[in-house]
Design an enzyme around this catalytic site. Structure first.
Site, short mmCIF file in Angstrom:
data_model
loop_
_atom_site.label_atom_id
_atom_site.label_comp_id
_atom_site.label_asym_id
_atom_site.label_seq_id
_atom_site.Cartn_x
_atom_site.Cartn_y
_atom_site.Cartn_z
N ASN A 117 26.86 72.54 10.32
CA ASN A 117 27.27 73.63 11.20
C ASN A 117 28.14 74.61 10.42
O ASN A 117 28.97 74.21 9.60
CB ASN A 117 27.96 73.13 12.48
CG ASN A 117 29.12 72.20 12.26
OD1 ASN A 117 29.16 71.45 11.29
ND2 ASN A 117 30.08 72.23 13.16
N GLU A 151 30.56 77.69 11.19
CA GLU A 151 31.27 78.44 12.23
C GLU A 151 31.76 79.77 11.68
O GLU A 151 31.73 80.02 10.47
CB GLU A 151 32.44 77.60 12.76
CG GLU A 151 31.95 76.33 13.42
CD GLU A 151 33.07 75.48 14.01
OE1 GLU A 151 34.26 75.75 13.74
OE2 GLU A 151 32.73 74.54 14.76
N CYS A 158 24.51 75.81 14.52
CA CYS A 158 24.51 74.34 14.47
C CYS A 158 23.81 73.82 13.20
O CYS A 158 22.94 74.48 12.63
CB CYS A 158 23.78 73.77 15.68
SG CYS A 158 24.56 74.13 17.25
N GLU A 176 21.59 71.44 12.96
CA GLU A 176 20.16 71.19 13.12
C GLU A 176 19.36 72.45 12.83
O GLU A 176 18.34 72.42 12.14
CB GLU A 176 19.86 70.74 14.56
CG GLU A 176 20.52 69.44 14.97
CD GLU A 176 21.91 69.61 15.57
OE1 GLU A 176 22.65 70.52 15.13
OE2 GLU A 176 22.24 68.82 16.46
N CYS A 208 22.46 70.17 20.92
CA CYS A 208 22.67 71.11 22.03
C CYS A 208 21.33 71.66 22.53
O CYS A 208 20.28 71.50 21.89
CB CYS A 208 23.58 72.26 21.59
SG CYS A 208 22.77 73.50 20.58
N CYS A 225 19.41 74.02 20.13
CA CYS A 225 18.74 73.28 19.04
C CYS A 225 17.51 72.54 19.55
O CYS A 225 16.50 72.45 18.85
CB CYS A 225 19.71 72.31 18.37
SG CYS A 225 20.93 73.18 17.36
#
Ligand code: THU
Length: 130
Positions: free
Chosen positions: A42, A44, A53, A55, A87, A90
């Site tokens: 991830n 940010e 993310c 993934e 999530c 994803c």
């Protein structure tokens, strides 16, 4: 490649996550049909909504290399008692490329859940015929 090995790669790459805002690091390792593994973390941003993310970053790396045939995905998150599932965003992106993909999720070592994208995302958005 064994589940343990794929989880090990996801756990290793998690260390490179850029997660100074949430403090929640995620590593993903995506096994392709040709045996290659694409990892992601991830990433940010100070503009919080721009965070991406692990993934999706793994998938983006694979697609950029011309690979869209995926056979297994391992996800490792920072320690929570229960493994943290991917999530919703994803799930939609995984589904784009793999309809039955086995997914292994682990938080603290040994807290592991085996699932599939079909189980996690049974009613996808699919407005286009492919
Ligand atoms: N995160 C992921 O990397 N994957 C998911 O499936 C859910 C959330 C990241 C996004 C953000 O950087 C942090 O976890 C906390 O939400």
């Amino acid at each position: 490649m064994s589940d343990d090995e794929l989880i090990g790669l996801a756990r290793e790459v998690k260390e490179n996550a850029h997660a100074p805002y949430s403090g929640f690091r995620v590593g993903a390792a995506l096994l392709a049909g040709d045996g290659r593994v694409f990892t992601g973390v991830n990433v940010e941003n100070a503009s919080i909504g721009l965070s991406v993310c692990a993934e999706r970053n793994a998938i983006a790396r694979a697609v950029a290399d011309g690979v869209t045939d995926f056979v297994r995905l391992a996800i490792v998150t920072d320690s929570t008692d229960e493994p943290t599932m991917p999530c919703g965003v994803c799930r939609q992106v995984i589904w784009e490329f793999a309809r039955e993909l086995p997914i292994i999720v682990e938080s603290k070592p040994g807290a592991r859940v085996h699932t599939t994208i079909a189980e996690l995302f049974p009613r996808p958005f699919t407005s286009y015929k492919r």
